[in-house]
Enzyme design. Structure first.
Site, PDB file in Angstrom:
ATOM      1  N   ASN A   8       0.817  -1.205   0.027  1.00  0.00           N
ATOM      2  CA  ASN A   8       0.088  -0.245   0.212  1.00  0.00           C
ATOM      3  C   ASN A   8       0.750   1.011  -0.025  1.00  0.00           C
ATOM      4  O   ASN A   8       1.457   1.469   0.942  1.00  0.00           O
ATOM      5  CB  ASN A   8      -1.053  -0.126   1.252  1.00  0.00           C
ATOM      6  CG  ASN A   8      -1.811   1.325   1.377  1.00  0.00           C
ATOM      7  OD1 ASN A   8      -1.811   1.900   0.379  1.00  0.00           O
ATOM      8  ND2 ASN A   8      -2.380   1.402   2.548  1.00  0.00           N
ATOM      9  N   TRP A   9       1.019   2.109  -1.149  1.00  0.00           N
ATOM     10  CA  TRP A   9       1.948   2.811  -1.136  1.00  0.00           C
ATOM     11  C   TRP A   9       1.209   4.130  -0.489  1.00  0.00           C
ATOM     12  O   TRP A   9       2.114   5.266  -0.352  1.00  0.00           O
ATOM     13  CB  TRP A   9       2.169   3.387  -2.672  1.00  0.00           C
ATOM     14  CG  TRP A   9       2.956   2.185  -3.418  1.00  0.00           C
ATOM     15  CD1 TRP A   9       3.610   0.990  -3.050  1.00  0.00           C
ATOM     16  CD2 TRP A   9       3.447   2.379  -4.789  1.00  0.00           C
ATOM     17  NE1 TRP A   9       4.399   0.549  -4.133  1.00  0.00           N
ATOM     18  CE2 TRP A   9       4.173   1.274  -5.116  1.00  0.00           C
ATOM     19  CE3 TRP A   9       3.240   3.465  -5.912  1.00  0.00           C
ATOM     20  CZ2 TRP A   9       4.773   1.092  -6.465  1.00  0.00           C
ATOM     21  CZ3 TRP A   9       3.656   3.096  -7.275  1.00  0.00           C
ATOM     22  CH2 TRP A   9       4.542   2.004  -7.736  1.00  0.00           C
ATOM     23  N   LYS A  10      -0.058   4.313  -0.139  1.00  0.00           N
ATOM     24  CA  LYS A  10      -0.507   5.388   0.374  1.00  0.00           C
ATOM     25  C   LYS A  10      -0.468   6.623  -0.495  1.00  0.00           C
ATOM     26  O   LYS A  10      -0.484   6.313  -1.912  1.00  0.00           O
ATOM     27  CB  LYS A  10      -0.029   5.477   1.986  1.00  0.00           C
ATOM     28  CG  LYS A  10      -0.131   4.343   2.786  1.00  0.00           C
ATOM     29  CD  LYS A  10      -0.112   4.366   4.138  1.00  0.00           C
ATOM     30  CE  LYS A  10      -0.167   3.145   4.766  1.00  0.00           C
ATOM     31  NZ  LYS A  10      -0.031   3.138   6.186  1.00  0.00           N
ATOM     32  N   HIS A  88      -9.510   0.934   5.461  1.00  0.00           N
ATOM     33  CA  HIS A  88      -8.372   1.019   5.761  1.00  0.00           C
ATOM     34  C   HIS A  88      -8.441   2.245   6.929  1.00  0.00           C
ATOM     35  O   HIS A  88      -9.134   3.221   6.963  1.00  0.00           O
ATOM     36  CB  HIS A  88      -7.194   1.774   4.860  1.00  0.00           C
ATOM     37  CG  HIS A  88      -5.815   1.789   5.448  1.00  0.00           C
ATOM     38  ND1 HIS A  88      -5.190   2.774   6.231  1.00  0.00           N
ATOM     39  CD2 HIS A  88      -4.654   1.126   5.178  1.00  0.00           C
ATOM     40  CE1 HIS A  88      -4.093   2.351   6.657  1.00  0.00           C
ATOM     41  NE2 HIS A  88      -4.015   1.356   5.880  1.00  0.00           N
ATOM     42  N   GLU A  90      -6.565   4.704   7.914  1.00  0.00           N
ATOM     43  CA  GLU A  90      -6.573   6.124   7.738  1.00  0.00           C
ATOM     44  C   GLU A  90      -7.597   6.806   6.896  1.00  0.00           C
ATOM     45  O   GLU A  90      -8.093   7.795   7.191  1.00  0.00           O
ATOM     46  CB  GLU A  90      -5.348   6.292   6.916  1.00  0.00           C
ATOM     47  CG  GLU A  90      -3.925   6.040   7.498  1.00  0.00           C
ATOM     48  CD  GLU A  90      -2.822   5.453   6.853  1.00  0.00           C
ATOM     49  OE1 GLU A  90      -2.893   5.607   5.616  1.00  0.00           O
ATOM     50  OE2 GLU A  90      -1.808   4.973   7.555  1.00  0.00           O
ATOM     51  N   GLU A 158      -4.923  -5.129  10.733  1.00  0.00           N
ATOM     52  CA  GLU A 158      -4.035  -3.948  10.943  1.00  0.00           C
ATOM     53  C   GLU A 158      -4.336  -3.078  12.142  1.00  0.00           C
ATOM     54  O   GLU A 158      -5.248  -2.145  12.112  1.00  0.00           O
ATOM     55  CB  GLU A 158      -4.255  -2.999   9.641  1.00  0.00           C
ATOM     56  CG  GLU A 158      -3.716  -3.443   8.462  1.00  0.00           C
ATOM     57  CD  GLU A 158      -3.138  -2.531   7.679  1.00  0.00           C
ATOM     58  OE1 GLU A 158      -1.951  -2.513   7.063  1.00  0.00           O
ATOM     59  OE2 GLU A 158      -3.909  -1.306   7.343  1.00  0.00           O
ATOM     60  N   GLY A 164       2.865   2.462  11.022  1.00  0.00           N
ATOM     61  CA  GLY A 164       3.472   3.480  10.620  1.00  0.00           C
ATOM     62  C   GLY A 164       4.519   4.056  12.063  1.00  0.00           C
ATOM     63  O   GLY A 164       5.039   4.925  11.976  1.00  0.00           O
ATOM     64  N   SER A 196       3.642  -1.649  10.334  1.00  0.00           N
ATOM     65  CA  SER A 196       5.071  -1.836  10.433  1.00  0.00           C
ATOM     66  C   SER A 196       6.095  -3.007  10.173  1.00  0.00           C
ATOM     67  O   SER A 196       6.804  -3.401  11.019  1.00  0.00           O
ATOM     68  CB  SER A 196       5.380  -1.350  12.012  1.00  0.00           C
ATOM     69  OG  SER A 196       5.112   0.016  12.459  1.00  0.00           O
ATOM     70  N   GLY A 217       2.801  -1.006   4.441  1.00  0.00           N
ATOM     71  CA  GLY A 217       2.975   0.515   3.952  1.00  0.00           C
ATOM     72  C   GLY A 217       4.206   1.104   3.437  1.00  0.00           C
ATOM     73  O   GLY A 217       4.736   0.594   2.405  1.00  0.00           O
ATOM     74  N   GLY A 218       4.942   1.685   4.635  1.00  0.00           N
ATOM     75  CA  GLY A 218       6.218   2.124   4.342  1.00  0.00           C
ATOM     76  C   GLY A 218       7.318   1.314   3.439  1.00  0.00           C
ATOM     77  O   GLY A 218       7.827   1.804   2.711  1.00  0.00           O
TER      78      GLY A 218
END
Ligand code: 13P
Length: 234
Positions: A8-10, A88, A90, A158, A164, A196, A217-218
């Site tokens: 997930n590149w966000k 998600h 976010e 999640e 993150g 993470s 993610g990151g």
């Protein structure tokens, strides 16, 4: 059952050039892997990235019309997109998404034939109050309300506090939540972990916690690191 590893590149990266470079590097590295690897970039990069499975990060539940700024499931399907992330944390936190809107989006995505990565997870406060299972149960039951066929649903556990933060969920706690989620879906439903994830911890979620994959993610913004994660699931 194939493992599902989704990146997930966000809201990254900042340019089409960087998106293409990252995508190409990942695509090259996953040629012979057994897992299903899905890249979820921002929508506007979706049409130029070709040759590997793609997912969107959100959809709107209506098909077309006067909904400024929104993208429909039909549009994504037409582009050849296979997956969509729904619910998600976010989106729940910054964009007012609720179990009810998540449910509408899930129904529309299923109707159109998109595969879903349905995100659930408790906040730090909810975990401290001992409400983790209650929250997971509510999010799953309401998110899947009146959904009869869940074959295209993959669930991503999640925990919000793990996203993150570098504070990834322990293998034991992840296993507990995955086993709990399993009660509400089919034995063959794919349940993945996100929060993470890095190459140092990724393998344990699959080998010890019983996850059928990962939502990254990151670390998915670094091709080398993401490929190490993919390899750890082999
Ligand atoms: P991080 O891997 O950056 O913690 O993000 C997890 C996530 O939200 C994936 O959807």
């Amino acid at each position: 059952m194939k493992n599902l590893i989704a990146g997930n590149w966000k809201m990254n990266p900042n340019s089409k050039k960087e998106a293409q470079e990252l995508f190409d590097a990942v695509k090259k590295g996953i040629k012979d892997v057994a897992s299903e690897v899905v890249i979820c970039p921002p929508d506007l990069f979706l049409s130029s990235l070709k040759g590997s499975a793609l997912g969107a990060q959100n959809i709107f539940w209506e098909e077309k019309g006067a909904f400024t700024g929104e993208i429909s499931a039909v549009m994504l399907k037409d582009l050849g997109v296979e997956y969509v992330i729904i619910g998600h944390s976010e989106r729940r936190k910054y964009f007012g998404e609720t179990d009810e809107t998540v449910n509408k989006k899930i129904k529309k995505a299923l109707e159109v034939g998109l595969k879903i990565i349905f995100c659930v997870g408790e906040t730090a406060e909810e975990r401290e109050q001992g409400e983790t299972q209650e929250v997971l149960q509510r999010q799953i039951q309401q998110g899947l309300k009146d959904v009869v066929d869940i074959d295209n649903i993959n669930v991503a556990y999640e925990p919000v506090w793990a996203i993150g933060t570098g504070n990834n969920c322990s293998v034991e706690e992840t296993k507990e939540s995955i086993d709990f989620i399993r009660k509400f879906v089919k034995p063959e439903t794919i349940i993945i972990y996100g929060g993470s994830v890095k190459s140092e911890n990724s393998g344990a979620y699959i080998k010890q916690a019983g996850a059928n994959g990962l939502l990254v993610g990151g670390a998915s913004l670094d091709a080398e690191e993401f490929l190490k994660i993919v390899k750890s699931a082999e």
